[in-house]
Design an enzyme around this catalytic site. Structure first.
Site, short mmCIF file in Angstrom:
data_model
loop_
_atom_site.label_atom_id
_atom_site.label_comp_id
_atom_site.label_asym_id
_atom_site.label_seq_id
_atom_site.Cartn_x
_atom_site.Cartn_y
_atom_site.Cartn_z
N LYS A 1 37.59 32.28 153.39
CA LYS A 1 37.10 31.73 152.24
C LYS A 1 38.04 30.76 151.74
CE LYS A 1 35.75 31.41 148.16
NZ LYS A 1 35.21 32.17 146.76
N CYS B 1 37.49 27.69 141.80
CA CYS B 1 37.67 28.00 142.99
C CYS B 1 38.25 26.94 143.85
CB CYS B 1 36.23 28.47 143.65
SG CYS B 1 35.30 29.63 142.86
N1 SAJ Z 1 32.48 17.77 143.41
C1 SAJ Z 1 32.67 16.45 143.63
N2 SAJ Z 1 32.25 15.86 144.53
C2 SAJ Z 1 31.36 16.41 145.42
C3 SAJ Z 1 31.16 17.69 145.21
C4 SAJ Z 1 31.57 18.39 144.16
O1 SAJ Z 1 33.31 15.94 142.76
O2 SAJ Z 1 30.64 15.75 146.27
C5 SAJ Z 1 33.50 18.66 142.22
C6 SAJ Z 1 32.41 19.35 141.16
O3 SAJ Z 1 32.01 18.32 140.35
C7 SAJ Z 1 33.28 20.48 140.69
C8 SAJ Z 1 34.05 20.69 142.04
O4 SAJ Z 1 33.78 19.50 142.90
O5 SAJ Z 1 34.02 19.89 139.61
C9 SAJ Z 1 33.81 21.87 142.82
O6 SAJ Z 1 32.15 22.08 142.68
P1 SAJ Z 1 31.49 22.43 144.04
O7 SAJ Z 1 30.04 22.42 143.61
O8 SAJ Z 1 31.94 21.95 145.30
O9 SAJ Z 1 31.75 24.22 144.29
P2 SAJ Z 1 32.02 25.40 142.99
O10 SAJ Z 1 33.50 25.52 142.77
O11 SAJ Z 1 30.80 25.45 142.25
O12 SAJ Z 1 31.69 26.45 144.31
C10 SAJ Z 1 32.51 26.37 145.51
C11 SAJ Z 1 31.56 26.60 146.50
N3 SAJ Z 1 32.35 26.42 147.81
C12 SAJ Z 1 32.19 25.76 148.95
O13 SAJ Z 1 30.94 24.99 148.76
C13 SAJ Z 1 32.84 25.68 149.97
C14 SAJ Z 1 30.91 28.07 146.66
O14 SAJ Z 1 30.19 28.31 147.87
C15 SAJ Z 1 31.92 29.22 146.46
O15 SAJ Z 1 31.56 30.65 146.56
C16 SAJ Z 1 32.58 28.96 145.35
O16 SAJ Z 1 33.27 27.59 145.39
C17 SAJ Z 1 33.93 30.06 144.93
O17 SAJ Z 1 33.33 31.03 144.21
O18 SAJ Z 1 34.88 29.96 145.85
#
Ligand code: SAJ
Length: 428
Positions: A212, A266
């Site tokens: 994870k 996360c």
């Molecule tokens: N973000 C960016 N650019 C991107 C993608 C995301 O700036 O290209 C930012 C988002 O705006 C946000 C942050 O990153 O601020 C995180 O967002 P996210 O959509 O990447 O992830 P989370 O935190 O909503 O969910 C993640 C997921 N992990 C992965 O994709 C590896 C999810 O599957 C996990 O279950 C979750 O963390 C968790 O609970 O750990």
């Protein structure tokens, strides 16, 4: 082995949907949370968080009598711990909620029970949880001392669902299951197969914990690359969105989206668990965290530069300039402000420009207390778009269809690249 009564400890963004999904499979689910407001809300068949479809299934589960919330743990056949694992000021993991949850369920454990840690945790946390339980219940045997013959089964099964898509991903995603013994893993697989349609893949407990952390660090490192690129492009006067679009035409390149920083509970947190356990080795992971954590300050500096430019152009005083922040949530489509870079930026600007900052957040009705204290109101899109500096912080779909015609002395700073067709000044 049969799990007829399941207790979920922690009714937040992961625990509540998990409890509700078990309830839809006609399991008796006891949800436990220290937050009386959350417990009362759930027992009315309502929800205290925003997640698509969750209100419908919680209401159905409570009405049908399969889901009940309480502040006091009760006996069950399986206990799932889904409490927060934040970090302390020095980025060391804080297992305080896991410890409290373990100690609260310990008196109710009986022979044959399964305890699963779902919270994202540093390597070794599940073994630590087992120790806390064993200390509290010397009358029961645990896998560390009794192996396959233990009274209590212990496993780690990290949640991996994406906020905004939780109910679908809970059912469809594969699950990584790391038991302390083979019987522990088998028991956990049986429990999750109640609703999981993806594969339940067994590994050892430390690999499950690290898996994870590695997933979220992978994403953090990749986002850091996009964020660093956006800062470089800004310096070299290149449109980063155009650059990424072109680079991604390459069959083996897939650059993620730059933004105002990385938020949520996360991705902005979990990599630190690896860094704290391997500080010498986790160099890239640490730098990625620093790059992403540094982005909000960079955005604030871009706003300062825009304010200075408008003042120079119009002869106005900086204290007359209005700044509108579009979005406070940590990402599009959610109401979650935890570790939100948009919130951090809005707070910083609100302190620097008292009475001059407005916020638009379609997913929130009440102004968060921190913003209320510094006099940053929540306004509608129509009012916000008349501000001098329009700062896009979250790519909510509600913003995408809005029309903005910029006046000559207005500046649009679009950290998400969603309005770039209109943009005069387009920071990444
Ligand atoms: N973000 C960016 N650019 C991107 C993608 C995301 O700036 O290209 C930012 C988002 O705006 C946000 C942050 O990153 O601020 C995180 O967002 P996210 O959509 O990447 O992830 P989370 O935190 O909503 O969910 C993640 C997921 N992990 C992965 O994709 C590896 C999810 O599957 C996990 O279950 C979750 O963390 C968790 O609970 O750990």
């Amino acid at each position: 082995m049969s799990f007829e009564t399941i207790s979920v400890i922690g009714l937040g963004y992961i625990g509540l949907p998990t409890a509700a999904v078990f309830a839809t499979r006609r399991k008796n689910v006891i949800g436990v949370d220290i937050n009386q407001h959350a417990v009362d809300t759930i027992n009315r068949g309502e929800i205290h968080i925003i997640e698509p479809q969750l209100d419908i299934i919680v209401c159905a589960a409570v009405t049908a009598g399969y889901l009940r919330a309480t502040t006091q743990p009760e006996a069950a056949d399986a206990f799932l711990i889904a409490v927060p694992t934040p970090f302390k000021a020095d980025h060391e993991p804080d297992l305080g909620y896991i410890e409290a949850a373990s100690k609260s369920i310990a008196p109710f454990l009986k022979q044959g029970d399964l305890v699963v840690l779902e919270s994202t945790s540093p390597v070794g946390a599940t073994e630590q949880m087992a120790e806390w339980l064993a200390d509290a219940r010397p009358d029961l045997s645990f896998p560390m001392t009794h192996g396959e013959e233990s009274d209590i089964r212990i496993a780690h099964c990290p949640e991996r669902v994406m906020p905004g898509h939780v109910l679908r991903e809970l059912v469809e995603n594969d699950r990584i299951i790391g038991g302390l013994t083979a019987k522990c893993s088998a028991a956990a697989v049986q429990l999750y197969q109640t609703f999981v349609e993806g594969e339940c893949i067994i590994t050892d407990v430390r690999t499950a914990e690290m898996c994870k952390l590695a997933e979220n660090s992978f994403r953090d490192v990749n986002i850091a690359y996009a964020n660093e690129l956006s800062v470089i492009c800004d310096k070299l006067k290149i449109n980063v969105w155009e650059l990424i679009r072109l680079a991604n035409l390459h069959p083996r390149v897939n650059i993620l989206h730059p933004g105002p920083g990385v938020g949520g509970h996360c991705i902005a947190v979990d990599p630190w668990f690896i860094v704290s356990q391997a500080p010498e080795e986790a160099r890239l992971i640490k730098v990625a965290r620093q790059v992403n954590d540094g982005k909000p300050e960079w955005v604030v500096n871009k706003v300062n530069a825009a304010v200075a430019e408008i003042c120079q152009l119009t002869g106005r005083e900086p204290k007359t300039i209005k700044i509108a922040c579009f979005g406070l949530a940590f990402k599009a489509g959610v109401d979650d402000l935890r570790e939100s870079p948009a919130m951090a930026i809005t707070l910083s600007l609100g302190q620097q420009y008292p009475g001059q900052v407005l916020a638009v957040e379609p997913h929130i009705d009440l102004v968060p207390t921190e913003l209320q204290e510094i006099n940053v109101p929540l306004v509608g899109f129509a009012e916000a778009k008349c501000a001098d500096v329009l700062l896009v912080l979250v790519d909510h779909s509600e913003f995408k269809d809005q029309k903005i015609t910029l006046g000559l002395s207005q500046r649009l700073l679009d950290t998400r690249g969603m309005m770039h067709a209109l943009s005069l000044h387009n920071c990444g």
